[in-house]
Design an enzyme around this catalytic site. Structure first.
Site, mmCIF file in Angstrom:
data_model
loop_
_atom_site.group_PDB
_atom_site.id
_atom_site.type_symbol
_atom_site.label_atom_id
_atom_site.label_comp_id
_atom_site.label_asym_id
_atom_site.label_seq_id
_atom_site.Cartn_x
_atom_site.Cartn_y
_atom_site.Cartn_z
ATOM 1 C CB SER A 123 46.475 25.569 -62.085
ATOM 2 O OG SER A 123 45.694 26.327 -61.199
ATOM 3 C CG ASP B 103 48.026 25.712 -58.629
ATOM 4 O OD1 ASP B 103 48.659 25.380 -59.645
ATOM 5 O OD2 ASP B 103 47.099 26.544 -58.645
#
Length: 264
Positions: free
Chosen positions: A38, A152
């Site tokens: 991320s 993610d």
């Protein structure tokens, strides 16, 4: 000797990585390889591309007006936001660069919604990899890649130790942005607060889930050393606290320096 770095996810808390990386550099630490999930993926590729100055300039300049520019609402792609502004911003700085051509071996970690597997991306376009790793489910559109539907990486691997061990035999230093849970709980549910709203309870539950997931991830793939900056009082959605977070990231290195030095 060098060390390998595993940079964890944490949305706006990710600016703390800048302080960590600066502090390590100032102490002469050499990085053999780096992985990121991320916001940690963005920091990882900036380090590998020798563009930490670009990341720091962006972080320190973020304000509410700039954040609004990234809110390009477009629900047609399976998400609330279209992600076009993010894509264009990444393209501006990385162009058509490939991960395998950067100065340091780097792994960008995402999660595949089709198979449920962790996906470590070490080759191919930088922009596509970072977009995948930062694609918060339901917020930014997933990235389709080689039959995968990538989102993610923080949904399953908040601190990507396994990915960087595959790149290097150097000792691994993990930076866990979810490790300061007690301070986050105090900020989210302050003692004596009369009004405990469903929103506060929901947010507290999500914080606990992310903290626990990070802890489980580190138990499964333990690093040689973990540091957790004292940033629990900062809301993960707040991208405007770069100055404070960078200082706290650097402070976490200073506080753990004796332990870090044993890895070198």
């Amino acid at each position: 000797m060098k060390i390998a770095l595993a940079l964890g996810g944490g949305a706006g808390l990710g600016w703390a990585h800048i302080g960590v990386l600066h502090a390590l550099h100032e102490r002469g630490v050499k990085v053999a390889a780096v992985s990121g999930t991320s916001i940690g993926a963005l920091a990882a590729v900036c380090l590998a591309a020798d563009r930490m100055n670009v990341l720091e300039e962006l972080a320190r300049s973020v304000n509410l007006r700039q954040i609004m520019r990234f809110l390009d609402v477009d629900p047609r792609g399976g998400s609330m936001l279209g992600g076009r502004t993010v894509h264009n911003h990444l393209r501006e700085h990385f162009g058509r660069s490939n991960l395998q051509d950067l100065f340091i071996p780097v792994a960008v970690v995402a999660a595949d919604l089709v198979t449920g597997d962790e996906v470590s991306i070490t080759r191919g376009p930088v922009v596509e990899a970072v977009r995948a790793s930062m694609a918060i489910p339901g917020v930014f559109p997933p990235v389709k890649r080689e039959g995968q539907l990538l989102v993610d990486g923080g949904v399953m691997t908040p601190v990507p130790v396994r990915a960087v061990r595959a790149l290097s035999k150097a000792p691994v230093l993990a930076v866990n942005l979810q490790g300061d849970y007690l301070r986050r709980a105090e900020a989210g549910l302050p003692a004596g607060k009369r009004l405990v709203t469903p929103f506060r309870i929901g947010r507290a539950g999500l914080s606990l889930m992310m903290s626990h997931l990070a802890r489980q991830s580190l138990m499964i793939d333990p690093p040689d050393l973990e540091i957790a900056p004292a940033i629990g009082h900062v809301d993960v959605r707040d991208f405007t606290k770069a100055h404070e977070l960078i200082e706290l990231g650097a402070a976490s290195v200073a506080e753990s320096w004796e332990q870090i030095a044993t890895l070198l």
